[in-house]
Scaffold this motif. Structure first.
Motif, PDB file in Angstrom:
ATOM      1  N   THR A 273      31.904  48.337  49.351  1.00  0.00           N
ATOM      2  CA  THR A 273      33.228  47.854  48.957  1.00  0.00           C
ATOM      3  C   THR A 273      33.834  48.682  47.824  1.00  0.00           C
ATOM      4  O   THR A 273      34.991  48.488  47.473  1.00  0.00           O
ATOM      5  CB  THR A 273      33.172  46.380  48.523  1.00  0.00           C
ATOM      6  OG1 THR A 273      32.287  46.244  47.402  1.00  0.00           O
ATOM      7  CG2 THR A 273      32.655  45.502  49.659  1.00  0.00           C
ATOM      8  N   GLY A 274      33.032  49.588  47.233  1.00  0.00           N
ATOM      9  CA  GLY A 274      33.559  50.476  46.217  1.00  0.00           C
ATOM     10  C   GLY A 274      33.314  49.976  44.802  1.00  0.00           C
ATOM     11  O   GLY A 274      32.850  48.855  44.573  1.00  0.00           O
TER      12      GLY A 274
ATOM     13  N   LYS B 148      35.538  42.860  45.272  1.00  0.00           N
ATOM     14  CA  LYS B 148      34.885  42.208  46.407  1.00  0.00           C
ATOM     15  C   LYS B 148      33.364  42.094  46.264  1.00  0.00           C
ATOM     16  O   LYS B 148      32.666  41.886  47.237  1.00  0.00           O
ATOM     17  CB  LYS B 148      35.235  42.954  47.697  1.00  0.00           C
ATOM     18  CG  LYS B 148      36.725  42.933  48.013  1.00  0.00           C
ATOM     19  CD  LYS B 148      37.048  43.695  49.278  1.00  0.00           C
ATOM     20  CE  LYS B 148      38.539  43.664  49.572  1.00  0.00           C
ATOM     21  NZ  LYS B 148      38.888  44.439  50.795  1.00  0.00           N
TER      22      LYS B 148
ATOM     23  N   LYS C 266      39.031  44.349  39.160  1.00  0.00           N
ATOM     24  CA  LYS C 266      39.742  44.743  40.368  1.00  0.00           C
ATOM     25  C   LYS C 266      38.937  45.801  41.097  1.00  0.00           C
ATOM     26  O   LYS C 266      38.097  46.491  40.518  1.00  0.00           O
ATOM     27  CB  LYS C 266      41.137  45.277  40.045  1.00  0.00           C
ATOM     28  CG  LYS C 266      41.146  46.533  39.181  1.00  0.00           C
ATOM     29  CD  LYS C 266      42.576  46.965  38.860  1.00  0.00           C
ATOM     30  CE  LYS C 266      42.591  48.224  37.993  1.00  0.00           C
ATOM     31  NZ  LYS C 266      43.971  48.665  37.695  1.00  0.00           N
ATOM     32  N   GLY C 267      39.191  45.927  42.413  1.00  0.00           N
ATOM     33  CA  GLY C 267      38.524  46.923  43.237  1.00  0.00           C
ATOM     34  C   GLY C 267      39.498  47.974  43.715  1.00  0.00           C
ATOM     35  O   GLY C 267      40.666  48.002  43.314  1.00  0.00           O
ATOM     36  N   LYS C 268      39.018  48.831  44.606  1.00  0.00           N
ATOM     37  CA  LYS C 268      39.846  49.950  45.059  1.00  0.00           C
ATOM     38  C   LYS C 268      41.079  49.492  45.832  1.00  0.00           C
ATOM     39  O   LYS C 268      42.089  50.190  45.889  1.00  0.00           O
ATOM     40  CB  LYS C 268      39.005  50.915  45.899  1.00  0.00           C
ATOM     41  CG  LYS C 268      38.397  50.305  47.149  1.00  0.00           C
ATOM     42  CD  LYS C 268      37.541  51.312  47.897  1.00  0.00           C
ATOM     43  CE  LYS C 268      36.930  50.715  49.153  1.00  0.00           C
ATOM     44  NZ  LYS C 268      36.084  51.688  49.880  1.00  0.00           N
ATOM     45  N   ASP C 269      40.991  48.306  46.467  1.00  0.00           N
ATOM     46  CA  ASP C 269      42.130  47.787  47.226  1.00  0.00           C
ATOM     47  C   ASP C 269      42.796  46.609  46.534  1.00  0.00           C
ATOM     48  O   ASP C 269      43.513  45.837  47.156  1.00  0.00           O
ATOM     49  CB  ASP C 269      41.665  47.359  48.629  1.00  0.00           C
ATOM     50  CG  ASP C 269      41.095  48.522  49.428  1.00  0.00           C
ATOM     51  OD1 ASP C 269      41.665  49.630  49.329  1.00  0.00           O
ATOM     52  OD2 ASP C 269      40.082  48.332  50.124  1.00  0.00           O
ATOM     53  N   GLY C 270      42.525  46.474  45.251  1.00  0.00           N
ATOM     54  CA  GLY C 270      43.111  45.386  44.491  1.00  0.00           C
ATOM     55  C   GLY C 270      42.086  44.354  44.075  1.00  0.00           C
ATOM     56  O   GLY C 270      41.737  44.234  42.899  1.00  0.00           O
ATOM     57  N   GLU C 271      41.554  43.605  45.022  1.00  0.00           N
ATOM     58  CA  GLU C 271      40.594  42.546  44.727  1.00  0.00           C
ATOM     59  C   GLU C 271      39.186  43.111  44.535  1.00  0.00           C
ATOM     60  O   GLU C 271      38.755  43.994  45.280  1.00  0.00           O
ATOM     61  CB  GLU C 271      40.584  41.534  45.876  1.00  0.00           C
ATOM     62  CG  GLU C 271      39.649  40.363  45.655  1.00  0.00           C
ATOM     63  CD  GLU C 271      39.596  39.446  46.861  1.00  0.00           C
ATOM     64  OE1 GLU C 271      38.816  38.473  46.834  1.00  0.00           O
ATOM     65  OE2 GLU C 271      40.327  39.714  47.845  1.00  0.00           O
TER      66      GLU C 271
END
Length: 243
Positions: free
Chosen positions: A82-83, A68, A61-66
């Motif tokens: 994208t973090g 990327k 998972k990423g900082k915004d959920g998905e």
């Protein structure tokens, strides 16, 4: 007493700077690892949790959920800006296998050359960097526990070739009041060469300042989007065994 000195005033320490926790000497000895075919993968053992099988980032998972980052041809690559990404599952003590590649036409020098990191439990960084004929501070090069200890040797492969980390990690333990019982420990093989031998991690691994422990439980494997101006690095064949 001087006119500008208040009675009883305690002198304050100077703010820390990044270079205060960098050391450049002695240089780390270079060792050439054994050859490995570019398509050679170590298959996961039967009890492993496969974190990346070459198809997608469904375990991340990423900082915004998905998550990327870019997936193509059985590998995934940092998608700058994208973090960081981290595993959805959390872990404590484990054996971790992860492979990473610096782009063949990488540019830059010192820390600005394929910079990333693998964070144990999302906190303690094992440095990822191109240190093939690229000098930087010893406790910040590939195979180091960032800003704490350098690798025993420099076992980097050339840009364009795959590097392998095999990690044995034991998590720290804490009392109910947050005080430390036992520190984290880590052993790392880089391309089959021992670079960290049961090292006692001193706390977190900040860019500025000294390491410290803060009570926590299980944590994810985190991979860093460093925002490196040079070309981003790629990862493949990631699996983990709970111990």
């Amino acid at each position: 007493m001087g006119q500008n000195q208040s009675q009883g005033q305690v002198p304050q320490p100077m703010p820390m700077k990044p270079e205060m926790t960098e050391f450049w000497e002695p240089q780390v000895k270079v060792v050439t690892p054994g050859a490995m075919a570019s398509n050679q993968l170590m298959p996961p053992p039967s009890d492993a949790v496969v974190l990346f099988d070459g198809k997608d980032l469904s375990k991340w998972k990423g900082k915004d959920g998905e998550a990327k980052w870019k997936v193509a041809d059985g590998v995934f690559t940092v998608n700058k800006g994208t973090g960081d990404i981290e595993t959805k599952e959390t872990f404590e003590d484990y054996q971790l296998h992860i492979e990473w590649r610096i782009p063949q036409d990488i540019q830059g020098q010192s820390q600005g050359r394929g910079n990333s990191g693998i964070f144990m439990q999302g906190i303690y960084e094992l440095q990822v960097l191109d240190n093939y004929n690229n000098r930087t501070y010893a406790n910040g090069q590939a195979g180091s526990i960032y800003k704490q200890t350098p690798p025993l040797v420099n076992a980097m492969r050339k840009p364009g070739e795959w590097n392998v980390y095999d990690v044995i990690y034991t998590a720290p333990r804490f009392k109910e009041d947050g005080s430390l019982i036992t520190p984290a420990r880590i052993t790392v093989l880089h391309n089959g060469v021992l670079v960290q031998n049961n090292f006692e991690i001193r706390g977190d691994t900040p860019y500025i300042g000294l390491p410290k422990y803060t009570k926590h439980g299980k944590g994810p494997i985190k991979l860093q989007d460093h925002g490196d101006p040079s070309k981003p690095i790629s990862f493949r064949n990631i699996w983990i065994r709970n111990l």
